[in-house]
Write a protein that holds these residues in place. Structure first.
Motif, PDB file in Angstrom:
ATOM      1  N   LYS A  72      -7.306   4.948   3.276  1.00 18.54           N
ATOM      2  CA  LYS A  72      -7.706   3.874   4.178  1.00 18.54           C
ATOM      3  C   LYS A  72      -7.514   4.220   5.641  1.00 18.54           C
ATOM      4  O   LYS A  72      -8.004   3.496   6.522  1.00 18.54           O
ATOM      5  CB  LYS A  72      -6.911   2.608   3.846  1.00 18.54           C
ATOM      6  CG  LYS A  72      -7.105   2.116   2.419  1.00 18.54           C
ATOM      7  CD  LYS A  72      -8.563   1.820   2.120  1.00 18.54           C
ATOM      8  CE  LYS A  72      -8.743   1.305   0.698  1.00 18.54           C
ATOM      9  NZ  LYS A  72     -10.171   1.033   0.390  1.00 18.54           N
TER      10      LYS A  72
ATOM     11  N   LEU B 143      -3.799  -1.551   5.606  1.00 16.97           N
ATOM     12  CA  LEU B 143      -3.070  -1.826   4.374  1.00 16.97           C
ATOM     13  C   LEU B 143      -2.468  -3.220   4.311  1.00 16.97           C
ATOM     14  O   LEU B 143      -2.306  -3.772   3.225  1.00 16.97           O
ATOM     15  CB  LEU B 143      -1.946  -0.802   4.156  1.00 16.97           C
ATOM     16  CG  LEU B 143      -2.364   0.648   3.960  1.00 16.97           C
ATOM     17  CD1 LEU B 143      -1.132   1.535   3.823  1.00 16.97           C
ATOM     18  CD2 LEU B 143      -3.269   0.806   2.749  1.00 16.97           C
TER      19      LEU B 143
ATOM     20  N   ASP C 179      -4.231   2.604  -2.670  1.00 20.01           N
ATOM     21  CA  ASP C 179      -4.698   2.536  -1.279  1.00 20.01           C
ATOM     22  C   ASP C 179      -3.669   3.203  -0.377  1.00 20.01           C
ATOM     23  O   ASP C 179      -2.502   2.798  -0.345  1.00 20.01           O
ATOM     24  CB  ASP C 179      -4.918   1.092  -0.851  1.00 20.01           C
ATOM     25  CG  ASP C 179      -6.142   0.478  -1.491  1.00 20.01           C
ATOM     26  OD1 ASP C 179      -6.984   1.230  -2.008  1.00 20.01           O
ATOM     27  OD2 ASP C 179      -6.265  -0.758  -1.479  1.00 20.01           O
TER      28      ASP C 179
ATOM     29  N   GLY D 119       0.850  -1.180   0.000  1.00 23.60           N
ATOM     30  CA  GLY D 119       0.000   0.000   0.000  1.00 23.60           C
ATOM     31  C   GLY D 119       0.886   1.230   0.000  1.00 23.60           C
ATOM     32  O   GLY D 119       2.110   1.122  -0.113  1.00 23.60           O
TER      33      GLY D 119
ATOM     34  N   HIS E 291      -9.685   6.232  -2.018  1.00 23.33           N
ATOM     35  CA  HIS E 291      -8.652   5.249  -1.703  1.00 23.33           C
ATOM     36  C   HIS E 291      -7.858   5.579  -0.430  1.00 23.33           C
ATOM     37  O   HIS E 291      -6.815   4.972  -0.201  1.00 23.33           O
ATOM     38  CB  HIS E 291      -7.677   5.072  -2.871  1.00 23.33           C
ATOM     39  CG  HIS E 291      -8.351   4.650  -4.136  1.00 23.33           C
ATOM     40  ND1 HIS E 291      -8.924   3.417  -4.291  1.00 23.33           N
ATOM     41  CD2 HIS E 291      -8.546   5.316  -5.317  1.00 23.33           C
ATOM     42  CE1 HIS E 291      -9.446   3.316  -5.504  1.00 23.33           C
ATOM     43  NE2 HIS E 291      -9.232   4.449  -6.141  1.00 23.33           N
TER      44      HIS E 291
END
Length: 248
Positions: A149, A243, A123, A44, A147
């Motif tokens: 997180k 992630l 992400d 990520g 996106h």
């Protein structure tokens, strides 16, 4: 103790920077961030927002640490290429420009996020130090970026401008705060907690006893090794939750 020694060695005895400068534009104006690609398969991305010094070696070292752990990492530039204030008055002036123009603050942060996502995994967890922590919360309240997180703020400003609020669907937020911080009070921490509770937001606030403002800045008089390590561990937990695997 082993984890603490690892962190100190990563920052204090780090080799030459492993990443590279990245030039980009916002509304036709030049900016320069810093990027390091994940080693191995990316888990990520992490976007780092700098403190009131502007983008310096400190954020670059953190980028390298995250890249070594398998994350695509990018440090934003919110001031503009070559604009790295040195004295306190200049630093206050630069942050004031963005505190007084929240739209510009969000635009520059979103542009850095877009640049980060072009270079790495989409992400993303967004984190920031001091002034950068306040910017992270601004982005969290705006809630318009895709996106993202998670969010993390380290010894950052915590106040909410009039007319803004948090939402229940905001990604998880970590707040790392020093118990001896005289710049951002425990009253500010309590007020933020009340706002987040009222919004039914997902968050965690960690307070580190005796830690002053800017407790993660290695080599400074305010550096607190215990608080730095514990806050980094908490950040690792957030990365793992949102992630994948944590950084060392």
């Amino acid at each position: 103790m082993k984890a603490l020694c690892s962190l100190l060695l990563s920052l204090a005895a780090a080799p030459a920077l492993a990443g590279q400068a990245v030039d980009y534009e916002i509304n036709g104006q030049p900016y320069q961030g810093y990027h390091a690609a994940a080693r191995g398969e990316p888990k990520g991305s992490v976007l780092i927002i700098h403190d009131w010094d502007g983008l310096t070696d400190y954020e670059m070292r953190r980028v390298d640490m995250l890249a070594a752990a398998g994350y695509d990492a990018f440090a934003a530039d919110l001031y503009g290429a070559g604009n790295r204030p040195v004295d306190t008055a200049a630093k206050k002036a630069e942050t004031a420009k963005l505190y007084e123009d929240r739209q510009a603050m969000r635009e520059r942060t979103l542009a850095a996020l877009a640049q980060s996502q072009r270079l790495g995994d989409s992400d993303t967890v967004v984190m920031g130090y001091c002034f950068g922590g306040a910017v992270v919360l601004e982005l969290a309240r705006a809630g318009s970026a895709e996106h993202i997180k998670g969010y993390a703020t380290f010894h950052g400003g915590l106040s909410t401008p009039e007319g803004q609020s948090y939402s229940a669907d905001m990604p998880p937020l970590l707040v790392a705060h020093g118990g001896a911080d005289t710049s951002v009070s425990m009253d500010d921490v309590a007020a933020l907690s009340q706002e987040l509770e009222a919004a039914n937001a997902t968050y965690e606030i960690q307070v580190y006893s005796g830690a002053p403002h800017a407790f993660t800045v290695l080599g400074s008089e305010r550096y607190d090794a215990r608080a730095d390590q514990h806050s980094w561990d908490a950040f690792n937990d957030l990365l793992e939750e949102t992630l994948g695997s944590p950084a060392p």
